[in-house]
Design an enzyme around this catalytic site. Sequence first.
Site, PDB file in Angstrom:
ATOM      1  N   CYS A   1       0.800  -1.240   0.000  1.00 30.64           N
ATOM      2  CA  CYS A   1       0.000   0.000   0.000  1.00 30.64           C
ATOM      3  C   CYS A   1       0.824   1.277   0.000  1.00 30.64           C
ATOM      4  CB  CYS A   1      -0.939  -0.011   1.200  1.00 30.64           C
ATOM      5  SG  CYS A   1      -2.230  -1.246   1.032  1.00 30.64           S
TER       6      CYS A   1
ATOM      7  N   ARG B   1       5.387  -7.923  -0.844  1.00 30.61           N
ATOM      8  CA  ARG B   1       5.292  -6.882  -1.877  1.00 30.61           C
ATOM      9  C   ARG B   1       6.004  -5.605  -1.390  1.00 30.61           C
ATOM     10  NH1 ARG B   1      -1.102  -7.228  -3.259  1.00 30.61           N
ATOM     11  NH2 ARG B   1      -1.187  -7.683  -1.029  1.00 30.61           N
TER      12      ARG B   1
HETATM   13  N1  LIG Z   1      -3.411  -5.234   1.569  1.00 28.12           N
HETATM   14  C1  LIG Z   1      -3.747  -4.256   2.409  1.00 28.12           C
HETATM   15  O1  LIG Z   1      -3.297  -4.182   3.546  1.00 28.12           O
HETATM   16  C2  LIG Z   1      -4.743  -3.198   1.968  1.00 28.12           C
HETATM   17  C3  LIG Z   1      -5.293  -2.363   2.930  1.00 28.12           C
HETATM   18  C4  LIG Z   1      -6.200  -1.397   2.522  1.00 28.12           C
HETATM   19  C5  LIG Z   1      -6.530  -1.267   1.185  1.00 28.12           C
HETATM   20  N2  LIG Z   1      -5.956  -2.094   0.267  1.00 28.12           N
HETATM   21  C6  LIG Z   1      -6.355  -1.949  -1.120  1.00 28.12           C
HETATM   22  O2  LIG Z   1      -7.270  -2.995  -1.410  1.00 28.12           O
HETATM   23  C7  LIG Z   1      -7.101  -3.471  -2.753  1.00 28.12           C
HETATM   24  C8  LIG Z   1      -6.814  -4.948  -2.758  1.00 28.12           C
HETATM   25  O3  LIG Z   1      -5.598  -5.165  -2.083  1.00 28.12           O
HETATM   26  P1  LIG Z   1      -5.110  -6.642  -1.682  1.00 28.12           P
HETATM   27  O4  LIG Z   1      -3.859  -6.487  -0.935  1.00 28.12           O
HETATM   28  O5  LIG Z   1      -6.247  -7.376  -1.071  1.00 28.12           O
HETATM   29  O6  LIG Z   1      -4.815  -7.220  -3.134  1.00 28.12           O
HETATM   30  P2  LIG Z   1      -4.533  -8.747  -3.541  1.00 28.12           P
HETATM   31  O7  LIG Z   1      -3.611  -8.688  -4.687  1.00 28.12           O
HETATM   32  O8  LIG Z   1      -4.151  -9.531  -2.335  1.00 28.12           O
HETATM   33  O9  LIG Z   1      -5.967  -9.275  -4.020  1.00 28.12           O
HETATM   34  C9  LIG Z   1      -6.610  -8.836  -5.158  1.00 28.12           C
HETATM   35  C10 LIG Z   1      -7.454  -9.973  -5.689  1.00 28.12           C
HETATM   36  O10 LIG Z   1      -8.219  -9.482  -6.778  1.00 28.12           O
HETATM   37  C11 LIG Z   1      -8.294 -10.505  -7.760  1.00 28.12           C
HETATM   38  N3  LIG Z   1      -8.647  -9.910  -9.047  1.00 28.12           N
HETATM   39  C12 LIG Z   1      -7.910  -9.093  -9.820  1.00 28.12           C
HETATM   40  N4  LIG Z   1      -8.580  -8.759 -10.935  1.00 28.12           N
HETATM   41  C13 LIG Z   1      -9.793  -9.369 -10.856  1.00 28.12           C
HETATM   42  C14 LIG Z   1     -10.932  -9.403 -11.685  1.00 28.12           C
HETATM   43  N5  LIG Z   1     -10.962  -8.727 -12.825  1.00 28.12           N
HETATM   44  N6  LIG Z   1     -11.995 -10.137 -11.295  1.00 28.12           N
HETATM   45  C15 LIG Z   1     -11.976 -10.826 -10.145  1.00 28.12           C
HETATM   46  N7  LIG Z   1     -10.909 -10.819  -9.301  1.00 28.12           N
HETATM   47  C16 LIG Z   1      -9.831 -10.104  -9.655  1.00 28.12           C
HETATM   48  C17 LIG Z   1      -6.913 -11.139  -7.724  1.00 28.12           C
HETATM   49  O11 LIG Z   1      -6.909 -12.431  -8.297  1.00 28.12           O
HETATM   50  C18 LIG Z   1      -6.643 -11.151  -6.223  1.00 28.12           C
HETATM   51  O12 LIG Z   1      -7.082 -12.347  -5.625  1.00 28.12           O
HETATM   52  C19 LIG Z   1      -5.990  -2.607  -3.344  1.00 28.12           C
HETATM   53  O13 LIG Z   1      -6.558  -1.521  -3.996  1.00 28.12           O
HETATM   54  C20 LIG Z   1      -5.236  -2.136  -2.132  1.00 28.12           C
HETATM   55  O14 LIG Z   1      -4.546  -0.930  -2.354  1.00 28.12           O
HETATM   56  C21 LIG Z   1      -5.082  -3.064   0.632  1.00 28.12           C
END
Ligand SMILES: NC(=O)c1ccc[n+]([C@@H]2O[C@H](COP(=O)([O-])OP(=O)(O)OC[C@H]3O[C@@H](n4cnc5c(N)ncnc54)[C@H](O)[C@@H]3O)[C@@H](O)[C@H]2O)c1
Length: 447
Positions: A261, A329
């Site tokens: 993030c 990451r």
């Molecule tokens: N990881 C954190 O701590 C955190 C905290 C707050 C906000 N966020 C935000 O939340 C969002 C997700 O983060 P994350 O860490 O969970 O990501 P991640 O990469 O762990 O998960 C994303 C998921 O989305 C799926 N995906 C991608 N394209 C897709 C599609 N077209 N259809 C269906 N599924 C699809 C991927 O296969 C994956 O499983 C990001 O925008 C991130 O900035 C993350």
Amino acid sequence: MKICVVGVGYVGLVTAGCLAEAGSDVICVDNDRKKIEGLKSGVIPIYEPGLTEIVKHNQKLGRLHFTTDLKHGVDNSLLIFLAVGTPTAKDGSCDISAVLAVAHQIAENLSDYRIIATKSTVPVGTYKKVTDLIKSKTDTPFDYVSNPEFLKEGAAVEDFMSPDRIIIGTNSPDVRRTLKHLYNPFMRKSIRILFMDPASAEMAKYAANVMLATRISFMNEISALCEKLDADAELVRRAIGSDSRIGSAFLFPGVGYGGSCFPKDIRALIHTGSELGVKMTIAESVQLANINSQLRFIKRITDYFEGRESNTVLAVWGLAFKARTDDVRESPAIFCIKKLLESKMKINAYDPEAASAALAALDGKIETFKSGYDALDSADALVILTDWQEFRNPDFELIASKLKKPVIFDGRNLYDPDVVRNAGFEYHSVGRKPNLPTQPQNKKHES
Ligand SMILES: NC(=O)c1ccc[n+]([C@@H]2O[C@H](COP(=O)([O-])OP(=O)(O)OC[C@H]3O[C@@H](n4cnc5c(N)ncnc54)[C@H](O)[C@@H]3O)[C@@H](O)[C@H]2O)c1
């Protein structure tokens, strides 16, 4: 309530599990077939404390379902959460193509009123792009809400169950009521829901992350100065952190921030600013200061082993970007290890959860071990890069007996310098002068 969560990663799976735990019926959709098949058979793809139990429990109760079929999710839910990834694009902006792709698919399958809520971190204005896109494809009514997620990896379940605040970005009173109802079970002590317009909600997420990263970078710059001036950054940290106007969080000196993030959100905010003619000078400096803190730490190690790099083996404890996660990451540990490998040093590493992700990120160029002590055998120094709890009170005698020479480079300031020095170590930490051992080192260590 009937819920669909699209994107079953760190945010999506925690959201889905916690909402199911509070009684909602949740359909999880992801386009990663392998991940969905695994989840169906009980394989949890990430390490997040408490998550496995919640997912398995709710799956067993029939409240949590996994599918690759988005139509099934859209047809059977009132509320659709978007939690897909939003990585950095080539130009530094936030790549919202996955969000738009899902919005497009939702529009194609929308046959009845739905609320579409975005949890993914997206640039300000995305609410308009998504709304316009869906409206251009369908006449079916829907509402859009920006609902940015603030959970911390490593404490994500706790954070979801007891959030500091929930941000609901929509101007619709009905949607506000529905979301309030959904989040009520997590507001037992006091209501911490903030309602606002979608643009402010989207901006709040970036502002929060850049603010937190700023504190880390600020403390790391102060630490660099402390090293030069023989001040102790840990004492300075406690002194400023005890000021109620400042507070103690996110002020720990170390090898800098990382993760999925902070780095990408800072890049995205800088990019947004440059597009709009607003130079984000603080965010730019935060980014630079973070890289400098990593490079400073690496330089201490490479200076120490100068001229004998190719004969140097380093035992590294910690690969994840922080404790209690398997996420590597943009991990500072990965950044540091890449630089150390470039200087021809060999890395024997241990991490309680992140070894396989780190091996993949480093193309298998390190050796990983099942325990921290195993990684130490005949290494020239111990390097600590993640603040895992299990590293905090180790058996220093055993460490000293395994290393060629008792030297620790601690990128997370886990130890009291006096304790380590009295245990016979040369101790290099962040924001403090190196500590030399008080006791003479034994024969083995002198050789
Ligand atoms: N990881 C954190 O701590 C955190 C905290 C707050 C906000 N966020 C935000 O939340 C969002 C997700 O983060 P994350 O860490 O969970 O990501 P991640 O990469 O762990 O998960 C994303 C998921 O989305 C799926 N995906 C991608 N394209 C897709 C599609 N077209 N259809 C269906 N599924 C699809 C991927 O296969 C994956 O499983 C990001 O925008 C991130 O900035 C993350």
